[in-house]
Design a protein around this motif. Structure first.
Motif, short mmCIF file in Angstrom:
data_model
loop_
_atom_site.label_atom_id
_atom_site.label_comp_id
_atom_site.label_asym_id
_atom_site.label_seq_id
_atom_site.Cartn_x
_atom_site.Cartn_y
_atom_site.Cartn_z
N THR A 106 -6.74 5.67 -10.99
CA THR A 106 -5.57 4.83 -10.74
C THR A 106 -5.70 3.48 -11.44
O THR A 106 -4.74 2.96 -12.02
CB THR A 106 -5.41 4.61 -9.23
OG1 THR A 106 -5.28 5.88 -8.58
CG2 THR A 106 -4.19 3.78 -8.92
N ARG A 124 -2.35 5.77 1.33
CA ARG A 124 -3.45 4.85 1.58
C ARG A 124 -3.21 4.03 2.84
O ARG A 124 -4.14 3.73 3.57
CB ARG A 124 -3.64 3.91 0.38
CG ARG A 124 -4.29 4.59 -0.79
CD ARG A 124 -4.68 3.57 -1.85
NE ARG A 124 -3.51 2.94 -2.45
CZ ARG A 124 -2.89 3.42 -3.50
NH1 ARG A 124 -3.29 4.53 -4.06
NH2 ARG A 124 -1.84 2.80 -4.01
N ALA A 153 -5.82 3.24 5.98
CA ALA A 153 -6.47 1.99 5.59
C ALA A 153 -7.39 1.46 6.67
O ALA A 153 -8.41 0.84 6.39
CB ALA A 153 -5.40 0.94 5.25
N SER A 208 -6.42 -0.91 -6.42
CA SER A 208 -5.22 -0.19 -6.86
C SER A 208 -3.95 -0.62 -6.14
O SER A 208 -2.86 -0.21 -6.52
CB SER A 208 -5.42 1.32 -6.70
OG SER A 208 -5.78 1.63 -5.38
N ASP A 209 -4.06 -1.44 -5.09
CA ASP A 209 -2.86 -1.86 -4.36
C ASP A 209 -2.02 -2.83 -5.19
O ASP A 209 -2.55 -3.73 -5.85
CB ASP A 209 -3.24 -2.55 -3.05
CG ASP A 209 -3.71 -1.56 -2.00
OD1 ASP A 209 -3.44 -0.37 -2.16
OD2 ASP A 209 -4.34 -2.01 -1.02
N VAL A 246 -10.31 6.37 -7.64
CA VAL A 246 -10.11 4.91 -7.72
C VAL A 246 -10.09 4.47 -9.18
O VAL A 246 -9.20 3.72 -9.62
CB VAL A 246 -11.22 4.17 -6.95
CG1 VAL A 246 -11.12 2.66 -7.20
CG2 VAL A 246 -11.13 4.46 -5.46
N GLU A 275 -11.83 1.39 -1.34
CA GLU A 275 -11.13 2.57 -1.86
C GLU A 275 -9.72 2.24 -2.33
O GLU A 275 -9.13 3.00 -3.09
CB GLU A 275 -11.10 3.66 -0.80
CG GLU A 275 -12.44 4.34 -0.59
CD GLU A 275 -12.29 5.70 0.06
OE1 GLU A 275 -11.40 6.46 -0.34
OE2 GLU A 275 -13.07 6.00 0.98
N SER A 276 -9.16 1.13 -1.85
CA SER A 276 -7.77 0.83 -2.21
C SER A 276 -7.58 -0.54 -2.82
O SER A 276 -6.56 -0.79 -3.47
CB SER A 276 -6.87 0.95 -0.97
OG SER A 276 -7.27 0.01 0.02
N ARG A 332 0.85 -1.19 0.00
CA ARG A 332 0.00 0.00 0.00
C ARG A 332 0.88 1.24 0.00
O ARG A 332 1.87 1.31 0.73
CB ARG A 332 -0.92 0.01 1.22
CG ARG A 332 -1.91 -1.14 1.23
CD ARG A 332 -2.92 -1.00 2.37
NE ARG A 332 -3.92 -2.05 2.29
CZ ARG A 332 -3.85 -3.21 2.94
NH1 ARG A 332 -2.80 -3.44 3.72
NH2 ARG A 332 -4.79 -4.11 2.82
#
Length: 583
Positions: A357, A224, A228, A239-240, A354, A235-236, A220
Motif C-alpha cells: 500500500t 482497517r 484498529a 497507509s492511512d 503494508v 499496521e496502518s 481509516r
C-alpha cells in the motif's frame, strides 16, 4: 436561525421597535459597526449591532439605514448606552425601509448577542451539513460516488467556513476545496500526523505551519478501522489518509467534532472503493512476478506483459519499457503498539501488505493532485517485500545514419533519453513525512532498477532492484533508497552479487554502444577495447587501429556521449574494463 428566536431569548433582553412583520427573516451572521458606511464589510443576511456613534444628527439615520437595507441586512440592533432612548428618526427610517429594529439594553453587552448568534447559526449549519453528509454517505455506499470527497469538502467551506484537504501519508493532496495547499505544507502536515498517531494521542492532532493552525483527522478504510483497536498501530499508520482542516479544533463542541468524524468516514468509503479498483493491477503484477521468480520462459513473460500493458498504459501503440521498484518496511521487535493496543511484535505485523500500500502511494507523482493518479502502477508483494512493475512509454531512437562516415562530425544523435524513476527523487519526496510514522523502531528501504525493454531483462531488473534495496538498507536513516546507478563496478566483484545483476550492469553500460555500432557500423566497441588495452594512449591506440588520432578522439568522444562516462577517469575505465570482460 430567525429574528423571532432572538426576540424570544430572555437573556438577550431585546425590545422590538419596528418591523414585526419581518421577524421570520433568517439570520446568517452578525456584525458590530459604528461606521457611517459599512457596506464594504456586509455580504447579506447579517444582524447589525451599533452603538450609534455614527449618528451626529437626525439626518444621518436615513442614509445609514438605506445602506444596510441595500446590502441585504436582516435586522438592526441599536444600543441604548450612548444616547439612552433610541432616536425616533432612526425608528422611522427603519420602518420606511422595512428593516426590523431592536433596542439593546445597556445591561447587555454586544459580545453576548454576538456569541449567541454565532453559536446558534454554527450549530444549525452543522446540523444541516451533518444531514447532507449522511445522505452523501448513503449514496456512495449504494450507488455512484455522487461526486466524491470534493463535494463534502466544498460544503465544509460554504456552510462552516472551514477549508479542508485530504492528504496521503506522504502529504500529496488527494482532494480539496478551493485553493490547494502550498507544496511544502502537505508533507509537513503528514509528518506531524504520522508522528502523533505513533504516540497514540487522541485525534484530532494539532499542527502549526508558517503561522497557520491545522487540525488533523485520520481517515481509516473500513477494513482497517474495524480492527484498529486490537492491532498494532504500525499496521496502518503508514497507509492511512488524513483530513487537514485549517482551524484549531481544540475548543470545538462535541457536535462539530462528530460532524468531522462523519466526514472522515464518508471519505473512507471512497478510499475503499478506490482500493478495490486496484485489484486488477495488483493481480497482473503478482502474475508477472511469479513468472519471473520461477524462471518462466521469456515468451511466457512477454505474453503476460502484453496483457498488462493495455491496462496500465491504455492507448499505447508500442511495447513499453519497464522499471522495477522494491520496497520493504522493517520494525524492531517489541516496538510500541498504539493507544489501547498491544505492544507489537515485528514478526506479527504483515509487512508485505503494508509495504504494498505504501509503495503504491510513493510511486504516484507528488505534483499530480487527484484521487486516482496511481492507475498506471502495479504493485505485488512477496513475503515482506513489495515489488512494483512500472511501465514507461518507449521512446523511438533517432533515424539511422550513414555508417563510418559519421566520424566526420555529422553522425546521428544518440537515442533519446527515456523518462524513468530515480531513487534520489523518490527519497526526497517521502523521507520527511514518513520518518514520523516510522519513529524510532521502523525503517523503509527502496531499490530502483534501470529500465528494461523486454521480458528477458525483467529478472535482471528485479534482482538489480533487490540488490539496490540491500545497498540502501546498509545506510543509516529511517528512509533510505538506492538506484541502479549506485551499483558501482567494485560492488560487482563481490561474490554475493547475483549474476543477473552483473549482466544488467554490463548491458546498461555497453548496449548503447552496440546499438550505435549496429546502426552506423562505427566499431565503437572494438575502439573501446583497444583504447583500454593501450592504457589510454592516443598514439599507440590510433596506430593499432590504423586510424588518424582525430578520428580516434571522435570515436572516444561518441563513446562518452552515449554512455555518460568519462574515459579520463580511472573509475569509468574500470567499469568499462569489467563490463567488457563479463560480456
Amino acid at each position: 436561525m430567525r429574528l423571532r428566536a432572538l426576540l424570544e431569548t430572555d437573556a438577550l433582553g431585546l425590545r422590538l421597535l419596528g418591523g414585526e412583520e419581518e421577524l421570520d427573516r433568517t439570520v446568517r451572521g452578525v456584525m458590530t459597526t459604528d461606521l457611517r458606511d459599512p457596506s464594504r464589510y456586509l455580504s447579506g443576511g447579517e444582524l447589525v449591532l451599533t452603538g450609534l456613534a455614527w449618528r451626529r444628527d437626525a439626518e444621518d439615520s436615513e442614509p445609514f439605514v438605506r445602506i444596510l437595507a441595500s446590502a441585504g441586512v436582516v435586522g438592526l440592533a441599536a444600543g441604548e448606552a450612548e444616547l439612552g432612548a433610541i432616536p425616533g428618526d432612526l425608528v422611522e427610517a427603519c420602518v420606511r425601509h422595512r428593516l426590523p429594529l431592536f433596542a439593546v439594553s445597556e445591561a447587555v453587552a454586544f459580545a453576548t448577542i454576538t456569541e449567541h448568534v454565532v453559536r446558534q447559526v454554527s450549530g444549525e449549519r452543522a446540523g444541516d451539513l451533518a444531514a447532507v453528509v449522511d445522505r452523501h454517505r448513503r449514496l456512495m455506499t449504494s450507488g455512484p460516488t455522487g461526486g466524491g470527497p470534493e463535494v463534502v469538502l466544498d460544503l465544509l467551506t460554504s456552510d462552516l467556513d472551514l477549508r479542508a484537504w485530504v492528504l496521503s501519508p506522504t502529504g500529496r493532496q488527494i482532494a480539496g476545496a478551493g485553493d490547494p495547499l502550498p507544496p511544502a505544507v502537505g508533507p509537513v502536515l503528514a509528518g506531524e500526523h504520522l508522528a502523533a498517531s505513533r504516540t497514540g494521542r487522541r485525534a484530532p492532532h494539532r499542527a502549526a505551519v508558517h503561522g497557520t493552525t491545522y487540525s488533523l483527522f485520520p481517515i481509516r478504510s473500513g477494513g482497517r478501522a474495524a480492527v484498529a483497536a486490537s492491532r498494532d498501530v504500525r499496521e496502518s499508520v503508514l497507509s492511512d489518509w488524513l483530513l487537514a482542516v485549517e482551524a484549531d479544533a481544540g475548543d470545538w463542541p462535541a457536535a462539530r467534532l462528530d460532524l468531522l468524524q462523519g466526514v472522515t468516514q464518508l471519505i473512507a468509503v471512497e478510499r475503499d472503493r478506490r482500493d478495490a479498483a486496484r485489484t486488477v493491477r495488483r493481480r497482473l503484477a503478482q502474475e508477472v512476478l511469479e513468472l519471473v521468480q520461477t524462471g518462466a520462459a521469456p515468451a511466457e513473460i512477454a505474453a503476460r506483459l502484453r496483457v498488462a500493458a493495455p491496462v496500465l498504459l491504455p492507448g499505447l501503440g508500442s511495447a513499453p519499457h519497464w522499471q522495477v521498484v522494491v520496497a520493504r518496511v522493517d520494525w524492531l521487535e517489541g516496538g510500541p503498539g498504539g493507544a489501547g493496543g498491544p505492544v507489537g511484535s515485528a514478526a506479527a505485523i504483515q509487512a508485505g501488505p503494508v509495504a504494498q500500500t505504501l509503495l503504491e502511494e510513493i510511486l504516484v507523482d507528488p505534483a499530480v493532485a487527484g484521487s486516482d493518479s496511481s492507475d498506471r502502477i502495479a504493485v505485488a508483494h512477496a513475503g515482506d517485500e513489495a515489488i512494483a512493475l512500472v511501465p514507461l512509454p518507449a521512446v523511438a531512437p533517432d533515424g539511422d545514419g550513414a555508417g563510418e562516415s559519421d566520424e566526420a562530425g555529422e553522425g546521428a544523435a544518440p537515442p533519446a533519453a527515456r523518462a524513468g524513476l530515480h531513487a534520489d527523487v523518490l527519497l526526497e519526496a517521502v523521507r520527511e513525512p514518513l520518518s514520523g510514522g516510522l519513529a524510532d523502531d521502523g525503517r523503509l528501504t527502496l531499490g530502483v532498477s534501470a529500465a528494461v525493454h523486454s521480458a528477458e531483462g525483467l529478472r535482471g531488473a528485479l534482482e538489480e532492484a533487490r540488490h539496490a534495496r540491500r545497498v540502501a538498507a546498509a545506510r543509516p536513516g529511517r528512509v533510505c533508497a538506492a538506484g541502479h546507478h549506485e551499483l558501482a563496478s567494485h560492488v560487482l566483484l563481490l561474490p554475493f552479487v547475483p549474476d543477473d545483476v552483473r549482466r544488467a550492469f554490463t548491458a546498461r553500460l555497453l548496449d548503447p554502444l552496440r546499438d550505435y555500432d549496429r546502426r552506423h557500423r562505427a566499431e565503437l566497441i572494438p575502439t573501446l577495447e583497444a583504447f583500454l588495452d593501450c592504457d589510454g594512449s592516443w598514439t599507440r591506440c590510433a596506430a593499432r587501429l590504423h586510424l588518424h588520432v582525430n578520428t580516434l578522439r571522435y570515436r572516444v568522444g561518441r563513446i562518452e556521449q552515449l554512455t555518460g562516462r568519462d574515459l579520463s577517469r580511472l573509475e569509468d575505465k574500470l567499469d568499462f574494463f569489467l563490463a567488457l570482460r563479463m560480456s
